[in-house]
Design an enzyme around this catalytic site. Structure first.
Site, PDB file in Angstrom:
ATOM      1  N   ASP A  98       0.877  -1.176   0.000  1.00  0.00           N
ATOM      2  CA  ASP A  98       0.000   0.000   0.000  1.00  0.00           C
ATOM      3  C   ASP A  98       0.910   1.220   0.000  1.00  0.00           C
ATOM      4  O   ASP A  98       2.102   1.126   0.272  1.00  0.00           O
ATOM      5  CB  ASP A  98      -0.875  -0.014   1.262  1.00  0.00           C
ATOM      6  CG  ASP A  98      -1.808   1.206   1.344  1.00  0.00           C
ATOM      7  OD1 ASP A  98      -2.304   1.648   0.293  1.00  0.00           O
ATOM      8  OD2 ASP A  98      -2.023   1.713   2.455  1.00  0.00           O
ATOM      9  N   SER A  99       0.317   2.380  -0.278  1.00  0.00           N
ATOM     10  CA  SER A  99       1.087   3.616  -0.207  1.00  0.00           C
ATOM     11  C   SER A  99       1.536   3.908   1.227  1.00  0.00           C
ATOM     12  O   SER A  99       2.515   4.597   1.434  1.00  0.00           O
ATOM     13  CB  SER A  99       0.244   4.785  -0.716  1.00  0.00           C
ATOM     14  OG  SER A  99      -0.951   4.879   0.025  1.00  0.00           O
ATOM     15  N   GLY A 120      -3.314   8.728  -3.587  1.00  0.00           N
ATOM     16  CA  GLY A 120      -4.685   9.053  -3.997  1.00  0.00           C
ATOM     17  C   GLY A 120      -4.883  10.318  -4.805  1.00  0.00           C
ATOM     18  O   GLY A 120      -5.892  10.474  -5.478  1.00  0.00           O
ATOM     19  N   ASN A 177      -6.625   0.882  -2.841  1.00  0.00           N
ATOM     20  CA  ASN A 177      -7.640   1.015  -3.882  1.00  0.00           C
ATOM     21  C   ASN A 177      -7.143   1.831  -5.063  1.00  0.00           C
ATOM     22  O   ASN A 177      -7.473   1.541  -6.206  1.00  0.00           O
ATOM     23  CB  ASN A 177      -8.903   1.663  -3.330  1.00  0.00           C
ATOM     24  CG  ASN A 177      -9.787   0.669  -2.625  1.00  0.00           C
ATOM     25  OD1 ASN A 177     -10.683   0.110  -3.219  1.00  0.00           O
ATOM     26  ND2 ASN A 177      -9.519   0.415  -1.363  1.00  0.00           N
ATOM     27  N   THR A 178      -6.355   2.881  -4.782  1.00  0.00           N
ATOM     28  CA  THR A 178      -5.872   3.721  -5.872  1.00  0.00           C
ATOM     29  C   THR A 178      -5.008   2.890  -6.817  1.00  0.00           C
ATOM     30  O   THR A 178      -5.208   2.899  -8.037  1.00  0.00           O
ATOM     31  CB  THR A 178      -5.070   4.914  -5.307  1.00  0.00           C
ATOM     32  OG1 THR A 178      -5.914   5.651  -4.415  1.00  0.00           O
ATOM     33  CG2 THR A 178      -4.591   5.824  -6.409  1.00  0.00           C
ATOM     34  N   GLU A 214      -5.386   9.518   9.410  1.00  0.00           N
ATOM     35  CA  GLU A 214      -3.976   9.450   9.821  1.00  0.00           C
ATOM     36  C   GLU A 214      -3.720  10.286  11.073  1.00  0.00           C
ATOM     37  O   GLU A 214      -2.753  10.046  11.785  1.00  0.00           O
ATOM     38  CB  GLU A 214      -3.055   9.833   8.658  1.00  0.00           C
ATOM     39  CG  GLU A 214      -3.254   8.847   7.513  1.00  0.00           C
ATOM     40  CD  GLU A 214      -2.029   8.566   6.665  1.00  0.00           C
ATOM     41  OE1 GLU A 214      -1.163   9.434   6.563  1.00  0.00           O
ATOM     42  OE2 GLU A 214      -1.966   7.455   6.098  1.00  0.00           O
ATOM     43  N   CYS A 231     -11.405   2.590  -0.123  1.00  0.00           N
ATOM     44  CA  CYS A 231     -10.046   3.012   0.245  1.00  0.00           C
ATOM     45  C   CYS A 231      -9.725   2.211   1.495  1.00  0.00           C
ATOM     46  O   CYS A 231     -10.556   2.113   2.403  1.00  0.00           O
ATOM     47  CB  CYS A 231     -10.011   4.515   0.533  1.00  0.00           C
ATOM     48  SG  CYS A 231      -8.449   5.079   1.267  1.00  0.00           S
ATOM     49  N   THR A 232      -8.537   1.636   1.532  1.00  0.00           N
ATOM     50  CA  THR A 232      -8.226   0.734   2.652  1.00  0.00           C
ATOM     51  C   THR A 232      -8.124   1.446   4.001  1.00  0.00           C
ATOM     52  O   THR A 232      -8.110   0.790   5.033  1.00  0.00           O
ATOM     53  CB  THR A 232      -6.924  -0.052   2.369  1.00  0.00           C
ATOM     54  OG1 THR A 232      -5.934   0.864   1.929  1.00  0.00           O
ATOM     55  CG2 THR A 232      -7.162  -1.103   1.314  1.00  0.00           C
ATOM     56  N   HIS A 233      -8.079   2.767   3.989  1.00  0.00           N
ATOM     57  CA  HIS A 233      -8.119   3.485   5.265  1.00  0.00           C
ATOM     58  C   HIS A 233      -9.532   3.483   5.879  1.00  0.00           C
ATOM     59  O   HIS A 233      -9.688   3.584   7.084  1.00  0.00           O
ATOM     60  CB  HIS A 233      -7.753   4.971   5.074  1.00  0.00           C
ATOM     61  CG  HIS A 233      -6.295   5.267   5.022  1.00  0.00           C
ATOM     62  ND1 HIS A 233      -5.515   4.943   3.944  1.00  0.00           N
ATOM     63  CD2 HIS A 233      -5.470   5.897   5.903  1.00  0.00           C
ATOM     64  CE1 HIS A 233      -4.272   5.373   4.179  1.00  0.00           C
ATOM     65  NE2 HIS A 233      -4.228   5.951   5.341  1.00  0.00           N
TER      66      HIS A 233
END
Lengths: 288, 288
Positions: B26-27, B59, B90-91, B168, B200-202
């Site tokens: 992931d980012s 993103g 997801n991005t 975050e 979005c995984t967040h």
């Protein structure tokens, strides 16, 4: 009017150093507030701006990474013939300028020292507040710079990690931005500050809202403005600036912009909020 | 307990493919929600996670840049012996999976297709909402995936660029987060959606607040959960999974994490919000 293509400031040998561009960089769009201030203070200079939009933001990243990114971009600007580099990013100024300055061949001016110096001049009660990114505030660079100039000054600081995303969404005068700003500013206001350093090049875009919350008795110190004045002073001392009438020059002043990734928000801020005229915009991969 | 050092999954030749790690990237921190789901669904697997914290977030960046970053990290994971790569972002799933999958030697599973498929199964009134980053929503990848499965479904979507910064900062149940969420969600709710994809995984970290705003009649589809189930299905079909009792294995299941920059927020989320046990954490520069 924006032309998408390669910047044309190829710095051919026929130009003397006064014609070389001022190199300016930031992680993204924030440094445009410095470009806008440079444009006002030094209207005849050519400016080559690099926005590292492929790796933006710097404010939450480590010193090691910010130094690496800053070195790569500085080397690129020198390769493009920059006569001076303006680090138009508080995070990079706080973490990288003192380390990079001895390593490169042209003067490197950050936004931090000019901002600290202006704040010291502005305060009457010797209580200064500083807002910035996590990396800037965590470095204590403003505290150190201010207290080196006047050890009697008390500095209160607050990391404001949500302001950059809110600004990049254009929510300059939104209720949510006001609520978040109040949370960040109230502890400093309770400490009785009479001067607040906007320690991130994005923040001048929130100046109106910040002044409303702080009240008219608090002086806001805009690092962009003070950095531009420091650049003018340095160029004057080196007689590298364009102090002769514009008509003598073959080239008109230019603003060439290189981004490391396409960025819709970048152009919106450049054109609408800052009213900058961009002569060329291009995209390039910089760094490893 | 976290050991800072090099990951130990050196994938020596004595290990068969079942022992090779599942590579996840992931980012930044968001993909940990996928790791947590993988841990529940496949408790015996070794997982090697790369968080590209030096270039986070993805993103708001262009397809070209996100594809380049994803390729560099996938190559690194393959070099580390990964038997399968989960694009836990997801991005990157929206922009890079279809382009990278034919270029690499191991299966590549994104979070997007499993999420789209679960949403299609969940909806009763054929109205699905999708929230995600600007890049994900701008790609129309969810719309395409959902309407390929059922062309009668209406998809409403909203880019939610402020949610990742709010998450975050740990503001999961903050008033500001609720105000921002309402702005993003209300137009979709007005469209009568009965299913919302957390694209979005967040976002699973905001599940409680999102469910409160949407009401109990809206089903939330968590891409992390569905992606983990898709990985289990793929491994079962390839008999590469650890379906034999753990005691037979010499190695215990591990979670090794590599970050491209140090990240304080990363560890806070891993340990406090997701209760993950990390066996090793190291820092490496990846990519050019």
């Amino acid at each position: 009017m924006i032309n998408i293509g390669m910047p044309s400031q190829s710095n051919t040998p026929s130009h003397d150093v006064a014609d070389a561009p001022i190199g300016v960089f930031d992680s993204g769009i924030g440094g445009l507030t410095v470009v806008e201030a440079l444009r006002r203070v030094l209207p005849l200079e050519r400016i080559l701006y690099i926005g590292d939009t492929a790796r933006v933001p710097y404010g939450g990243k480590s010193a090691e990474t910010v130094i690496r990114y800053s070195r790569e971009i500085s080397e690129h600007l020198i390769g493009e013939g920059a006569k001076l580099i303006v680090v138009a990013c508080n995070t990079a100024s706080a973490l990288a300028v003192s380390i990079l300055a001895p390593m490169i061949d042209v003067p490197l001016i950050g936004v931090l020292e000019p901002g600290a110096s202006a704040a010291v001049k502005a305060t009457k009660n010797k209580r200064i507040g500083v807002i910035g990114t996590k990396a800037t505030i965590g470095s204590f660079a403003y505290e150190k710079a201010i207290r080196t100039l006047d050890s009697e000054i008390t500095v209160s600081s607050a990391a404001c990690p949500l302001l950059v995303p809110l600004i990049e969404e254009g929510l300059y005068e939104d209720d949510v931005t006001s609520v978040i700003l109040r949370r960040y500013l109230e502890p400093m206001l309770a400490n009785g500050i009479d001067t607040l350093v906007l320690g991130c090049t994005h923040y001048p875009l929130l100046k109106r809202t910040i002044q409303l919350i702080c009240g008219p008795e608090v002086t806001l110190v805009d690092s962009a403005e003070n950095c531009a004045l420091a650049v003018r002073e340095l160029l004057a001392s080196q007689t590298h600036h364009r102090d002769i009438p514009r008509s003598i020059h073959l080239d008109t002043p230019r603003l060439d912009i290189v981004l490391t990734d396409s960025s819709e928000g970048f152009l919106r801020v450049a054109e609408k909020s800052l009213d900058l005229t961009i002569d060329s915009l291009s995209f390039r991969q910089i760094g490893k």
